[in-house]
Enzyme design. Sequence first.
Site, short mmCIF file in Angstrom:
data_model
loop_
_atom_site.label_atom_id
_atom_site.label_comp_id
_atom_site.label_asym_id
_atom_site.label_seq_id
_atom_site.Cartn_x
_atom_site.Cartn_y
_atom_site.Cartn_z
CE LYS A 251 -3.39 -0.45 -0.67
NZ LYS A 251 -3.86 -0.76 -2.07
N GLY B 191 1.85 2.46 -3.18
CA GLY B 191 1.73 2.96 -4.54
C GLY B 191 2.18 1.96 -5.60
CB THR C 77 -1.79 -0.42 -8.12
OG1 THR C 77 -2.02 -1.39 -7.09
CG2 THR C 77 -2.68 -0.73 -9.30
CD1 TRP C 78 0.29 5.93 -10.87
CD2 TRP C 78 1.27 6.72 -9.04
NE1 TRP C 78 0.70 7.21 -11.14
CE2 TRP C 78 1.31 7.72 -10.03
CE3 TRP C 78 1.81 6.99 -7.78
CZ2 TRP C 78 1.90 8.96 -9.81
CZ3 TRP C 78 2.38 8.23 -7.56
CH2 TRP C 78 2.43 9.20 -8.57
CG HIS D 211 4.63 -6.26 -1.32
ND1 HIS D 211 4.65 -5.00 -1.88
CD2 HIS D 211 3.33 -6.69 -1.41
CE1 HIS D 211 3.43 -4.69 -2.30
NE2 HIS D 211 2.63 -5.69 -2.03
NE ARG E 82 0.60 6.82 0.11
CZ ARG E 82 -0.63 6.38 -0.15
NH1 ARG E 82 -0.86 5.08 -0.23
NH2 ARG E 82 -1.63 7.23 -0.32
NE ARG F 151 -8.01 4.61 1.33
CZ ARG F 151 -8.08 5.78 1.97
NH1 ARG F 151 -9.25 6.33 2.22
NH2 ARG F 151 -6.97 6.41 2.35
CE LYS F 152 -10.81 9.68 0.71
NZ LYS F 152 -10.81 10.59 1.89
#
Length: 333
Positions: free
Chosen positions: A79, A81, A83-84, A146, A168, A299-300
């Site tokens: 979580k 980033g 995917t981006w 990961h 992040r 999500r956002k």
Amino acid sequence: MATSNDSSQLPAYLQDENLTEECKELIRTLPTSNGRDWLWTLHLYQGFWFTARHLNGVLLARRHFRAADSDILLVAGPKTGTTWLKAVLFALQKRSCYSEPDRKSNHPLLQKNPHELIPYLEFTLYLKDQDPDLSGLTSPRMFATHMPLGSLPQSVKDSECRIVYLCRNPKDTLVSLWHFLNKVTSMEMGTYTLEEAFDLFCRGVSPYGPYWDHVLGYYKASLEMPDKVLFLKYEEMKERPIEQLKILADFSGCPFSEDEVADGGINDIVRLCSFDNLSKLEVNMTGKFRLAETKSFFRKGEVGDWVNHLTPQMIERIDCITGEKFHASGLKL
């Protein structure tokens, strides 16, 4: 302790028929978390926490994966980033194939989720299979993981394979992880409160955690081996995407030409891979990737969303940990 042929008395995570005997034997020797930690039992291996199935994939990848010098390995904690960045890296590497106007509508990112285009080593390729067929992958092959630095296959370390690491802010990472895991777990398993998730995260008991140690391993490697490890920050990619894409393109061996820059080629990739665009694509709003609905990966994507969730006391605690962990390195998130 139950014997190996007395499976009815084994914990559920050791009854998984997809686990290798090597993994089962190793788990028996490892510290194990409470079964309610992040809704799974986690096992402490080489200083980091893994679920049984993910540890199985890590062990298989370490034993069987053979990196090529031209490979690119995308690494990020859960979580942060991933995917981006998968979308961005794929678009960069494949841009010459889809630069013509009549081919842009057929771009793979419009038809497939980024996780289908760049496979995870331990989640996808080596989750169950000891010898997956990689012959259909064109060079440069792109993979994701990961895994913390110390868990990477030896061939990755010995080859000229390039590593792109994305980190992040830990507060946003925690909030995103909490939301995601509550979305993908079944109702029978229950959900976690933010307070429970926060305490576990701060204690380092989270998938592939402690998060700070994961980040530091790759940050130090990027300083020692800048030609092999590129260290990126999610916040900087959001704030200065064109600059960061140029850096990533140069590092991954596909720099932008002057003509591409002049023609707006970088801007095309920024638009294609923007959160707003990806999250609204049909392929990312329906279907599943493994056990998760694809829409749960979007999500956002905001920087600083933690201010809407964390109390002042939580902020103080996590900032204190971050300061203590990163002080000697000079890293700031």
